[in-house]
Write a protein that holds these residues in place. Structure first.
Motif, PDB file in Angstrom:
ATOM      1  N   GLY A  77       0.576  -1.172   0.256  1.00 30.79           N
ATOM      2  CA  GLY A  77      -0.190  -0.172  -0.157  1.00 30.79           C
ATOM      3  C   GLY A  77       0.780   1.759   0.092  1.00 30.79           C
ATOM      4  O   GLY A  77       0.664   2.398   0.017  1.00 30.79           O
ATOM      5  N   VAL A  78       2.124   1.489   0.102  1.00 29.13           N
ATOM      6  CA  VAL A  78       2.783   1.865   0.186  1.00 29.13           C
ATOM      7  C   VAL A  78       3.059   2.649  -1.305  1.00 29.13           C
ATOM      8  O   VAL A  78       3.644   2.396  -2.019  1.00 29.13           O
ATOM      9  CB  VAL A  78       4.529   1.472   0.253  1.00 29.13           C
ATOM     10  N   PRO A  79       2.947   4.061  -1.495  1.00 28.50           N
ATOM     11  CA  PRO A  79       2.751   5.351  -3.119  1.00 28.50           C
ATOM     12  C   PRO A  79       4.294   5.501  -3.259  1.00 28.50           C
ATOM     13  O   PRO A  79       5.251   5.047  -2.203  1.00 28.50           O
ATOM     14  CB  PRO A  79       2.026   6.315  -2.716  1.00 28.50           C
ATOM     15  N   GLU A  80       4.893   4.854  -4.064  1.00 25.37           N
ATOM     16  CA  GLU A  80       5.521   6.100  -4.524  1.00 25.37           C
ATOM     17  C   GLU A  80       5.833   7.554  -4.237  1.00 25.37           C
ATOM     18  O   GLU A  80       4.712   8.011  -4.129  1.00 25.37           O
ATOM     19  CB  GLU A  80       5.807   5.662  -6.176  1.00 25.37           C
ATOM     20  N   ALA A  81       7.087   7.983  -4.375  1.00 31.30           N
ATOM     21  CA  ALA A  81       7.222   9.256  -4.290  1.00 31.30           C
ATOM     22  C   ALA A  81       8.289   9.694  -5.034  1.00 31.30           C
ATOM     23  O   ALA A  81       8.604   9.378  -6.386  1.00 31.30           O
ATOM     24  CB  ALA A  81       8.275   9.644  -3.316  1.00 31.30           C
ATOM     25  N   PRO A  82       7.497  11.010  -5.362  1.00 29.24           N
ATOM     26  CA  PRO A  82       8.741  12.495  -6.678  1.00 29.24           C
ATOM     27  C   PRO A  82       9.974  11.706  -6.436  1.00 29.24           C
ATOM     28  O   PRO A  82      10.672  11.388  -5.227  1.00 29.24           O
ATOM     29  CB  PRO A  82       7.817  13.482  -6.512  1.00 29.24           C
ATOM     30  N   PRO A  83      10.827  11.877  -7.688  1.00 30.92           N
ATOM     31  CA  PRO A  83      11.947  11.577  -7.813  1.00 30.92           C
ATOM     32  C   PRO A  83      12.689  12.510  -6.375  1.00 30.92           C
ATOM     33  O   PRO A  83      11.813  13.708  -6.179  1.00 30.92           O
ATOM     34  CB  PRO A  83      12.728  11.888  -8.710  1.00 30.92           C
ATOM     35  N   THR A  84      14.211  12.769  -5.696  1.00 32.78           N
ATOM     36  CA  THR A  84      14.719  13.839  -5.325  1.00 32.78           C
ATOM     37  C   THR A  84      16.177  12.652  -4.967  1.00 32.78           C
ATOM     38  O   THR A  84      16.787  12.046  -5.429  1.00 32.78           O
ATOM     39  CB  THR A  84      13.944  14.012  -3.363  1.00 32.78           C
ATOM     40  N   GLU A  85      17.264  14.122  -4.235  1.00 36.64           N
ATOM     41  CA  GLU A  85      18.002  14.005  -4.254  1.00 36.64           C
ATOM     42  C   GLU A  85      18.844  13.048  -3.677  1.00 36.64           C
ATOM     43  O   GLU A  85      19.524  12.044  -3.406  1.00 36.64           O
ATOM     44  CB  GLU A  85      19.281  14.881  -4.457  1.00 36.64           C
ATOM     45  N   ASN A  86      18.312  12.230  -2.435  1.00 34.38           N
ATOM     46  CA  ASN A  86      19.109  11.573  -1.589  1.00 34.38           C
ATOM     47  C   ASN A  86      17.884  10.726  -0.827  1.00 34.38           C
ATOM     48  O   ASN A  86      16.532  10.914  -1.225  1.00 34.38           O
ATOM     49  CB  ASN A  86      19.277  12.170  -0.057  1.00 34.38           C
ATOM     50  N   HIS A  87      17.744   9.972  -0.210  1.00 34.31           N
ATOM     51  CA  HIS A  87      17.103   8.776   0.577  1.00 34.31           C
ATOM     52  C   HIS A  87      16.566   9.301   1.829  1.00 34.31           C
ATOM     53  O   HIS A  87      16.711  11.021   2.600  1.00 34.31           O
ATOM     54  CB  HIS A  87      18.027   7.094   1.023  1.00 34.31           C
ATOM     55  N   THR A  88      15.242   8.893   1.426  1.00 37.44           N
ATOM     56  CA  THR A  88      14.108  10.081   2.474  1.00 37.44           C
ATOM     57  C   THR A  88      13.139   8.895   3.396  1.00 37.44           C
ATOM     58  O   THR A  88      13.351   7.914   2.603  1.00 37.44           O
ATOM     59  CB  THR A  88      12.865  10.313   1.751  1.00 37.44           C
ATOM     60  N   VAL A  89      13.468   8.753   4.509  1.00 36.60           N
ATOM     61  CA  VAL A  89      13.250   7.428   5.458  1.00 36.60           C
ATOM     62  C   VAL A  89      12.026   8.219   6.397  1.00 36.60           C
ATOM     63  O   VAL A  89      12.097   9.468   6.634  1.00 36.60           O
ATOM     64  CB  VAL A  89      14.400   7.488   6.448  1.00 36.60           C
ATOM     65  N   VAL A  90      11.089   7.848   7.035  1.00 38.15           N
ATOM     66  CA  VAL A  90       9.480   8.194   7.499  1.00 38.15           C
ATOM     67  C   VAL A  90       9.232   7.553   8.466  1.00 38.15           C
ATOM     68  O   VAL A  90       9.621   5.989   7.884  1.00 38.15           O
ATOM     69  CB  VAL A  90       8.713   8.194   6.252  1.00 38.15           C
ATOM     70  N   THR A  91       8.500   7.620   9.498  1.00 37.19           N
ATOM     71  CA  THR A  91       8.533   7.045  10.544  1.00 37.19           C
ATOM     72  C   THR A  91       6.533   7.037  10.792  1.00 37.19           C
ATOM     73  O   THR A  91       6.281   7.879  10.443  1.00 37.19           O
ATOM     74  CB  THR A  91       8.842   6.873  12.320  1.00 37.19           C
ATOM     75  N   GLU A  92       6.055   5.683  11.326  1.00 39.68           N
ATOM     76  CA  GLU A  92       4.304   6.011  11.336  1.00 39.68           C
ATOM     77  C   GLU A  92       4.346   5.328  12.232  1.00 39.68           C
ATOM     78  O   GLU A  92       4.808   3.975  12.626  1.00 39.68           O
ATOM     79  CB  GLU A  92       4.031   5.870  10.066  1.00 39.68           C
ATOM     80  N   SER A  93       2.583   6.142  13.267  1.00 40.09           N
ATOM     81  CA  SER A  93       3.005   5.587  14.674  1.00 40.09           C
ATOM     82  C   SER A  93       1.433   6.042  14.766  1.00 40.09           C
ATOM     83  O   SER A  93       0.574   7.503  15.136  1.00 40.09           O
ATOM     84  CB  SER A  93       3.377   5.938  15.997  1.00 40.09           C
ATOM     85  N   ALA A  94       0.508   4.775  14.726  1.00 35.85           N
ATOM     86  CA  ALA A  94      -1.616   5.046  14.583  1.00 35.85           C
ATOM     87  C   ALA A  94      -1.278   3.858  14.746  1.00 35.85           C
ATOM     88  O   ALA A  94      -1.164   3.493  16.089  1.00 35.85           O
ATOM     89  CB  ALA A  94      -1.454   6.193  14.045  1.00 35.85           C
ATOM     90  N   LYS A  95      -2.333   3.578  14.544  1.00 38.22           N
ATOM     91  CA  LYS A  95      -3.380   1.877  14.611  1.00 38.22           C
ATOM     92  C   LYS A  95      -2.379   1.503  14.132  1.00 38.22           C
ATOM     93  O   LYS A  95      -2.124   0.087  14.700  1.00 38.22           O
ATOM     94  CB  LYS A  95      -4.741   2.334  13.354  1.00 38.22           C
ATOM     95  N   PHE A  96      -0.920   1.503  12.716  1.00 41.70           N
ATOM     96  CA  PHE A  96       0.490   0.654  12.629  1.00 41.70           C
ATOM     97  C   PHE A  96       1.125   1.426  12.886  1.00 41.70           C
ATOM     98  O   PHE A  96       0.666   2.826  12.996  1.00 41.70           O
ATOM     99  CB  PHE A  96      -0.076  -0.327  11.774  1.00 41.70           C
ATOM    100  N   GLY A  97       2.112   0.242  13.751  1.00 41.81           N
ATOM    101  CA  GLY A  97       3.909   1.598  12.865  1.00 41.81           C
ATOM    102  C   GLY A  97       4.546   1.080  11.991  1.00 41.81           C
ATOM    103  O   GLY A  97       4.302  -0.220  11.038  1.00 41.81           O
ATOM    104  N   THR A  98       5.506   1.943  11.390  1.00 44.06           N
ATOM    105  CA  THR A  98       5.851   1.655   9.763  1.00 44.06           C
ATOM    106  C   THR A  98       7.426   2.460  10.130  1.00 44.06           C
ATOM    107  O   THR A  98       7.652   3.716  10.523  1.00 44.06           O
ATOM    108  CB  THR A  98       5.198   1.836   8.565  1.00 44.06           C
ATOM    109  N   ILE A  99       8.481   1.869   8.846  1.00 46.75           N
ATOM    110  CA  ILE A  99       9.566   2.792   8.747  1.00 46.75           C
ATOM    111  C   ILE A  99       9.901   2.794   7.338  1.00 46.75           C
ATOM    112  O   ILE A  99       9.956   1.502   7.034  1.00 46.75           O
ATOM    113  CB  ILE A  99      10.848   2.195   9.772  1.00 46.75           C
ATOM    114  N   ILE A 100       9.877   3.328   6.752  1.00 42.26           N
ATOM    115  CA  ILE A 100       9.734   3.446   5.453  1.00 42.26           C
ATOM    116  C   ILE A 100      10.972   4.565   4.666  1.00 42.26           C
ATOM    117  O   ILE A 100      10.883   5.658   4.677  1.00 42.26           O
ATOM    118  CB  ILE A 100       8.444   3.831   4.820  1.00 42.26           C
ATOM    119  N   ALA A 101      12.040   3.700   3.941  1.00 42.08           N
ATOM    120  CA  ALA A 101      12.774   4.747   3.204  1.00 42.08           C
ATOM    121  C   ALA A 101      12.070   4.091   1.413  1.00 42.08           C
ATOM    122  O   ALA A 101      12.654   3.732   0.827  1.00 42.08           O
ATOM    123  CB  ALA A 101      14.089   3.683   3.133  1.00 42.08           C
ATOM    124  N   TYR A 102      11.631   6.085   0.647  1.00 43.03           N
ATOM    125  CA  TYR A 102      12.430   6.332  -0.567  1.00 43.03           C
ATOM    126  C   TYR A 102      13.894   6.148  -1.151  1.00 43.03           C
ATOM    127  O   TYR A 102      13.975   6.973  -0.151  1.00 43.03           O
ATOM    128  CB  TYR A 102      11.671   7.458  -0.342  1.00 43.03           C
TER     129      TYR A 102
END
Length: 463
Positions: free
Chosen positions: A53-78
């Protein structure tokens, strides 16, 4: 004239056309439209509970790391091309994430697991287990560095830890309302600062529950520690030897014009145009920056748009842009020096975001004063980044004006992961319509049976 008289008022003529049947049809149409909009949101909304279910992100120069915390938790790196380079949902919640200095594609984060089963480590569920881990985003290898069990779940998380050196970290301990430094190898606590030493328990949140809500900590280059006490609306500066430096405190208990239940303040040092603090002013739905001038903090920059709803992180990047995590806006955005959104990815419930290769948080960025940034808010042209207001967003604005921001954010937070601000507006319209319809039906039912109610306020005709 079909029952209308020549001298009847416009109000009387309108009321004569508003029949019960027409009202019922109007109410039904509104409820159906709201239901259809909510159904569309449920079908098309982003849910990152699984990697698919993770959507793709627009291009950028570096990796982007995002965390989530609610009904479920995730760590995602683009990856720079916008594809998902890493995904993990092993823990119940993920919070602050930082790059590991000197190690490419490696991050450290704090996470929480909720324990629902009774056992030796949790006799009275639910309990919590907090952990600091290090993850190599390329190999997927995860190493546990430090962990503790907590015999409760409410306000029991660690939201942040900041590394001092390879063996020591400073923790924001929400459980005991304290900041402490621990040797993660020996697990010995070497110094502690307790919020109760400076703040009365009568202020802030409910004591002994979620009283201070210590949600962020940052070790400064001069040895001091900056910490965020969300429920006191204050960012404080702590000298490990002498305690809190009261004259450096940013914010004031209950003074929501300054900041209101803030998250994740970042310190910008003098060599980068500071001292300054960029902070997510969460309940005021804005990101702002304060400059230290003549012994006091002065607001120098503000950014928000029509969509912003409960931001919880903001990092100043070396290129002058600002990376913002808008939790209840369901997005992570990058805003350039002109205030325009130049990068955006939709997510379920993001908490923290880190752009790798740019330094830890705002360490590589300059202050708004040094950059000459102009403030930009929802009322400014283009501030919405292309997000146009519709009827449900407008209703949401009206409801948000009537309800405390904490109530609105709590509803969105506990609602479905796809519920954002427009869906909240649609739900509010449906509920208000349903209540009005029910009230009218009840009134008509009682009147048909001769039951009426007289107003307790009457006019005295004797005068």
């Amino acid at each position: 004239m079909d029952g209308e008289t020549a001298d009847s008022s416009p109000f009387d003529r309108i009321r004569s056309r508003v029949t019960r049947r027409r009202l019922r049809i109007a109410f039904l149409v509104i409820v159906i439209l709201c239901g259809a909009y909510l159904a569309y949101g449920a079908v098309t909304g982003v849910t990152t509970a699984t990697e698919d279910g993770v959507p793709e992100a627009p291009p950028t120069e570096n990796h982007t790391v995002v965390t989530e915390s609610a009904k479920f938790g995730t760590i995602i790196a683009y990856a720079p091309n916008g594809s998902v380079a890493y995904y993990n949902n092993s823990h119940t919640k993920y919070f602050d994430v930082d790059p590991v200095e000197g190690e490419s594609m490696t991050v450290e984060y704090v996470a929480t697991d909720t324990i629902h089963t009774a056992g030796p480590r949790c006799q009275d569920p639910p309990c919590a287990r907090n952990v600091i881990e290090r993850a190599n985003l390329t190999t997927g290898e995860v190493t546990e560095l430090y962990a503790r069990y907590v015999p409760e779940e409410n306000a029991a998380e660690w939201h942040d830890a900041d590394r001092v050196n390879e063996s020591h970290v400073v923790l924001a301990d929400m459980v005991d309302d304290e900041v402490y430094m621990v040797d993660t190898e020996t697990e010995m606590i070497e110094w502690t600062w307790q919020a109760q030493s400076e703040f009365p328990v009568e202020e802030g949140g409910p004591y002994p529950g979620d009283w201070a809500h210590l949600n962020d900590v940052e070790v400064l280059n001069d040895g001091r520690v900056m910490a965020s006490l969300r429920n006191q609306d204050q960012v404080v500066f702590i000298d490990p030897e002498t305690g809190m430096q009261e004259n450096w405190t940013l914010g004031e208990e209950g003074n929501h014009d300054i900041q209101y239940e803030q998250h994740n303040p970042d310190y910008i040092p003098e060599e980068h145009g500071g001292p300054a603090v960029i902070v997510a002013d969460s309940e005021n739905a804005r990101v702002q920056e304060f400059q230290r001038e003549d012994g006091s903090w002065n607001r120098t920059w503000v950014w928000s748009d029509e969509r912003m709803q409960w931001p919880r992180d903001a990092d100043r990047l070396p290129n002058g842009n600002t990376l913002i995590t808008d939790t209840n806006g369901k997005r992570v955005i990058e805003v350039n020096e002109s205030g325009d959104i130049v990068w955006q990815v939709e997510l379920s419930h993001p908490y923290d975001a880190e752009r790798l290769g740019t330094g830890d948080e705002s360490a590589g960025g300059q202050s708004a004063t040094a950059l000459g940034l102009d403030s930009r808010t929802a009322g400014d042209d283009g501030g919405g980044g292309g997000f146009s207001l519709g009827i449900f967003e407008t209703v949401s604005d009206v409801v948000r004006g009537l309800l405390p921001s904490r109530v609105v954010n709590a509803i969105i937070y506990v609602g479905p992961t796809w519920m954002g601000r427009p869906e909240f507006g649609a739900a509010a319209v449906a509920v208000l319509t349903g209540l009005t319809w029910t009230g009218l039906e009840l009134r008509w039912f009682l009147r048909a049976r001769g039951i009426t109610f007289q107003s307790p306020i009457t006019r005295d005709e004797r005068n």
